[in-house]
Motif scaffolding. Structure first.
Motif, PDB file in Angstrom:
ATOM      1  N   GLU A   1      -8.784  -9.926  -2.814  1.00  0.00           N
ATOM      2  CA  GLU A   1      -7.839  -9.241  -1.927  1.00  0.00           C
ATOM      3  C   GLU A   1      -6.657  -8.763  -2.775  1.00  0.00           C
ATOM      4  O   GLU A   1      -6.248  -9.457  -3.710  1.00  0.00           O
ATOM      5  CB  GLU A   1      -7.337 -10.231  -0.857  1.00  0.00           C
ATOM      6  N   VAL A   2      -6.147  -7.580  -2.443  1.00  0.00           N
ATOM      7  CA  VAL A   2      -5.023  -7.035  -3.224  1.00  0.00           C
ATOM      8  C   VAL A   2      -3.904  -6.623  -2.282  1.00  0.00           C
ATOM      9  O   VAL A   2      -4.147  -5.931  -1.284  1.00  0.00           O
ATOM     10  CB  VAL A   2      -5.477  -5.820  -4.071  1.00  0.00           C
ATOM     11  N   TYR A   3      -2.696  -7.067  -2.604  1.00  0.00           N
ATOM     12  CA  TYR A   3      -1.496  -6.635  -1.877  1.00  0.00           C
ATOM     13  C   TYR A   3      -0.591  -5.861  -2.822  1.00  0.00           C
ATOM     14  O   TYR A   3      -0.295  -6.340  -3.921  1.00  0.00           O
ATOM     15  CB  TYR A   3      -0.697  -7.847  -1.367  1.00  0.00           C
ATOM     16  N   ILE A   4      -0.146  -4.678  -2.389  1.00  0.00           N
ATOM     17  CA  ILE A   4       0.913  -3.969  -3.113  1.00  0.00           C
ATOM     18  C   ILE A   4       2.148  -4.087  -2.231  1.00  0.00           C
ATOM     19  O   ILE A   4       2.125  -3.668  -1.068  1.00  0.00           O
ATOM     20  CB  ILE A   4       0.581  -2.476  -3.299  1.00  0.00           C
ATOM     21  N   VAL A   5       3.204  -4.669  -2.783  1.00  0.00           N
ATOM     22  CA  VAL A   5       4.447  -4.833  -2.022  1.00  0.00           C
ATOM     23  C   VAL A   5       5.493  -3.928  -2.660  1.00  0.00           C
ATOM     24  O   VAL A   5       5.758  -4.052  -3.864  1.00  0.00           O
ATOM     25  CB  VAL A   5       4.934  -6.304  -2.059  1.00  0.00           C
ATOM     26  N   ASN A   6       6.061  -3.021  -1.872  1.00  0.00           N
ATOM     27  CA  ASN A   6       7.036  -2.099  -2.460  1.00  0.00           C
ATOM     28  C   ASN A   6       8.175  -1.808  -1.491  1.00  0.00           C
ATOM     29  O   ASN A   6       8.002  -1.850  -0.277  1.00  0.00           O
ATOM     30  CB  ASN A   6       6.338  -0.785  -2.849  1.00  0.00           C
ATOM     31  N   ARG A   7       9.361  -1.543  -2.092  1.00  0.00           N
ATOM     32  CA  ARG A   7      10.528  -1.178  -1.274  1.00  0.00           C
ATOM     33  C   ARG A   7      10.197   0.056  -0.430  1.00  0.00           C
ATOM     34  O   ARG A   7      10.405   0.072   0.777  1.00  0.00           O
ATOM     35  CB  ARG A   7      11.707  -0.900  -2.212  1.00  0.00           C
ATOM     36  N   THR A   8       9.664   1.099  -1.065  1.00  0.00           N
ATOM     37  CA  THR A   8       9.290   2.312  -0.341  1.00  0.00           C
ATOM     38  C   THR A   8       7.808   2.198   0.027  1.00  0.00           C
ATOM     39  O   THR A   8       6.929   2.426  -0.815  1.00  0.00           O
ATOM     40  CB  THR A   8       9.535   3.554  -1.218  1.00  0.00           C
TER      41      THR A   8
ATOM     42  N   PRO B   1     -17.661  -4.809  -5.359  1.00  0.00           N
ATOM     43  CA  PRO B   1     -17.284  -4.091  -4.135  1.00  0.00           C
ATOM     44  C   PRO B   1     -15.759  -3.955  -4.039  1.00  0.00           C
ATOM     45  O   PRO B   1     -15.035  -4.789  -4.591  1.00  0.00           O
ATOM     46  CB  PRO B   1     -17.818  -4.978  -3.008  1.00  0.00           C
ATOM     47  N   ILE B   2     -15.303  -2.912  -3.369  1.00  0.00           N
ATOM     48  CA  ILE B   2     -13.849  -2.740  -3.219  1.00  0.00           C
ATOM     49  C   ILE B   2     -13.338  -3.797  -2.233  1.00  0.00           C
ATOM     50  O   ILE B   2     -13.849  -3.908  -1.112  1.00  0.00           O
ATOM     51  CB  ILE B   2     -13.512  -1.314  -2.745  1.00  0.00           C
ATOM     52  N   PRO B   3     -12.346  -4.593  -2.634  1.00  0.00           N
ATOM     53  CA  PRO B   3     -11.862  -5.672  -1.758  1.00  0.00           C
ATOM     54  C   PRO B   3     -10.906  -5.149  -0.688  1.00  0.00           C
ATOM     55  O   PRO B   3     -10.460  -3.997  -0.768  1.00  0.00           O
ATOM     56  CB  PRO B   3     -11.102  -6.577  -2.734  1.00  0.00           C
ATOM     57  N   PRO B   4     -10.544  -5.973   0.299  1.00  0.00           N
ATOM     58  CA  PRO B   4      -9.492  -5.579   1.233  1.00  0.00           C
ATOM     59  C   PRO B   4      -8.185  -5.369   0.463  1.00  0.00           C
ATOM     60  O   PRO B   4      -7.809  -6.224  -0.342  1.00  0.00           O
ATOM     61  CB  PRO B   4      -9.367  -6.769   2.184  1.00  0.00           C
ATOM     62  N   CYS B   5      -7.537  -4.228   0.692  1.00  0.00           N
ATOM     63  CA  CYS B   5      -6.282  -3.916  -0.013  1.00  0.00           C
ATOM     64  C   CYS B   5      -5.219  -3.545   1.011  1.00  0.00           C
ATOM     65  O   CYS B   5      -5.520  -2.876   2.003  1.00  0.00           O
ATOM     66  CB  CYS B   5      -6.490  -2.729  -0.963  1.00  0.00           C
TER      67      CYS B   5
ATOM     68  N   GLU C   1       1.545   3.077  -0.084  1.00  0.00           N
ATOM     69  CA  GLU C   1       0.379   3.561   0.686  1.00  0.00           C
ATOM     70  C   GLU C   1      -0.300   4.714  -0.049  1.00  0.00           C
ATOM     71  O   GLU C   1      -1.528   4.793  -0.138  1.00  0.00           O
ATOM     72  CB  GLU C   1       0.837   4.022   2.078  1.00  0.00           C
ATOM     73  N   LYS C   2       0.521   5.608  -0.573  1.00  0.00           N
ATOM     74  CA  LYS C   2      -0.021   6.776  -1.289  1.00  0.00           C
ATOM     75  C   LYS C   2      -0.774   6.337  -2.547  1.00  0.00           C
ATOM     76  O   LYS C   2      -1.866   6.826  -2.853  1.00  0.00           O
ATOM     77  CB  LYS C   2       1.154   7.694  -1.683  1.00  0.00           C
ATOM     78  N   LEU C   3      -0.159   5.407  -3.255  1.00  0.00           N
ATOM     79  CA  LEU C   3      -0.783   4.893  -4.486  1.00  0.00           C
ATOM     80  C   LEU C   3      -2.135   4.249  -4.180  1.00  0.00           C
ATOM     81  O   LEU C   3      -3.143   4.520  -4.830  1.00  0.00           O
ATOM     82  CB  LEU C   3       0.163   3.879  -5.135  1.00  0.00           C
ATOM     83  N   LEU C   4      -2.151   3.429  -3.120  1.00  0.00           N
ATOM     84  CA  LEU C   4      -3.383   2.735  -2.762  1.00  0.00           C
ATOM     85  C   LEU C   4      -4.467   3.721  -2.329  1.00  0.00           C
ATOM     86  O   LEU C   4      -5.628   3.610  -2.752  1.00  0.00           O
ATOM     87  CB  LEU C   4      -3.088   1.717  -1.654  1.00  0.00           C
ATOM     88  N   GLU C   5      -4.085   4.686  -1.527  1.00  0.00           N
ATOM     89  CA  GLU C   5      -5.067   5.671  -1.045  1.00  0.00           C
ATOM     90  C   GLU C   5      -5.710   6.407  -2.217  1.00  0.00           C
ATOM     91  O   GLU C   5      -6.931   6.580  -2.286  1.00  0.00           O
ATOM     92  CB  GLU C   5      -4.349   6.669  -0.124  1.00  0.00           C
TER      93      GLU C   5
END
Ligand SMILES: NC(=O)c1ccc[n+]([C@@H]2O[C@H](COP(=O)([O-])OP(=O)(O)OC[C@H]3O[C@@H](n4cnc5c(N)ncnc54)[C@H](OP(=O)(O)O)[C@@H]3O)[C@@H](O)[C@H]2O)c1
Length: 304
Positions: A159-166, A192-196, A171-175
């Protein structure tokens, strides 16, 4: 003071190969010091030179290096995306990140790589950690975060979390990363691609719950006065905490992680080291003298 001897002294002659570092600015970089030390010690007839290149001159400089028969190059801010566009072929991670920090010129072609991604992988491996099956939390959504998120996904994080001020930037980076991952062929995408998830700091408690690896890829910590971005009590003692910042070597983030009982923590020097070591190996097709490069980075004035 550590004194480190090196036995070979480079003699520049008509066969000396060139590696260029292109950035703007570039004067602050430690890469020329540690790459040249490695080149010299290994007795390779080459030289690593830094060039300050304005963005409007980048394409000309890139093609010029190729035309001059350079062995390869490194790229730093703001050229990594432009370098990606100019390469003839790129490695899978560089295609997902859409940025190249290392190029090898061969038979008139430019082969692009992103060794920052390898750098973080090797850095965490050094502490007995790996992204495979890990819950990974990355703070930040800039260039460095992009390389780390990519490597975590390609290595099979659970599982991957990106935490950001903006949040919109996260969201754009992840997409973009997920789209590019889906475009890799089966041989290139081994897991396989994990939940992000792309979230703000208001959701960091969820992110940090049972996290295996937490990486600070923001610029917060560069100044000693920088405040913590979240309540440090949320860091669990079993989490491995890595800060991509290496100067200062102890950030508030790392101190907080240690105070929370995290036995394993590290600053970003190892990521810098391993991205350079991988680039060396790509250019010269031989093992890099990693410990010598590390010593040069840690004690820049200790070499005579
Ligand atoms: N170890 C290595 O090899 C290595 C190599 C290069 C860089 N680095 C380190 O990596 C870090 C990030 O570099 P980068 O090139 O990715 O930078 P970047 O593209 O400028 O991204 C900076 C990130 O920091 C966040 N940030 C900045 N100010 C903030 C604040 N006041 N509060 C919350 N978040 C804030 C930004 O959030 P927003 O999106 O909300 O603005 C963004 O996510 C740098 O600190 C650098 O020292 C390490």
């Amino acid at each position: 003071m550590v004194q480190i001897a090196h036995k070979n002294k480079l003699t520049i002659n008509a066969k000396t190969g060139i590696i260029g570092l292109l950035g703007y600015p570039v004067e602050h970089s430690s890469s020329p010091l540690f790459q040249n030390r490695a080149i010299e010690t290994m007795g390779i007839n080459a030289v690593y030179l830094a060039f300050s290149v304005k963005p409007e001159n980048f394409e000309e400089a890139f093609k010029g290096l190729s035309a001059l028969g350079a062995i390869g190059a490194n790229f730093t801010l703001p050229h990594k995306q432009s370098a990606y566009k100019l390469c003839d072929e790129c490695s899978p991670e560089a295609r997902v990140i859409e940025a190249v920090n290392t190029v090898k010129f061969k038979n008139g072609k430019a082969y692009g790589y992103n060794t920052d991604a390898y750098g973080i992988k090797a850095a965490i491996n050094e502490h007995g950690k790996k992204f495979t099956k890990a819950k990974v939390v990355i703070l930040g959504a800039g260039g460095v975060a992009r390389a780390i998120v990519t490597q975590a996904i390609l290595d099979g994080a659970s599982e991957v979390y990106i935490v950001n001020r903006t949040v919109s930037k996260a969201e754009k980076l992840l997409e973009s990363i997920l789209n590019n991952c889906r475009n890799l062929d089966e041989k290139e995408r081994l897991h396989p691609i994990p939940p992000c998830h792309a979230v703000g700091y208001d959701q960091i408690a969820n992110a940090l719950n049972e996290a295996n690896i937490l990486i600070n890829a923001t610029s917060i910590g560069l100044k000693k006065t920088d405040a913590m971005l979240f309540d440090p009590k949320l860091i669990e003692s079993s989490t491995f905490a890595y800060d991509t910042i290496y100067n200062p070597p102890q950030t508030r983030f790392l101190i907080a992680a240690k105070q929370r009982g995290c036995r394993k923590t590290s600053n970003g020097l190892s990521m810098l080291l391993y991205q350079g070591a991988k680039a060396f190996e790509l250019w010269f097709d031989r093992k890099a003298p990693v410990e010598l490069m590390r010593q040069q980075l840690m004690h820049p004035r200790a070499f005579s």
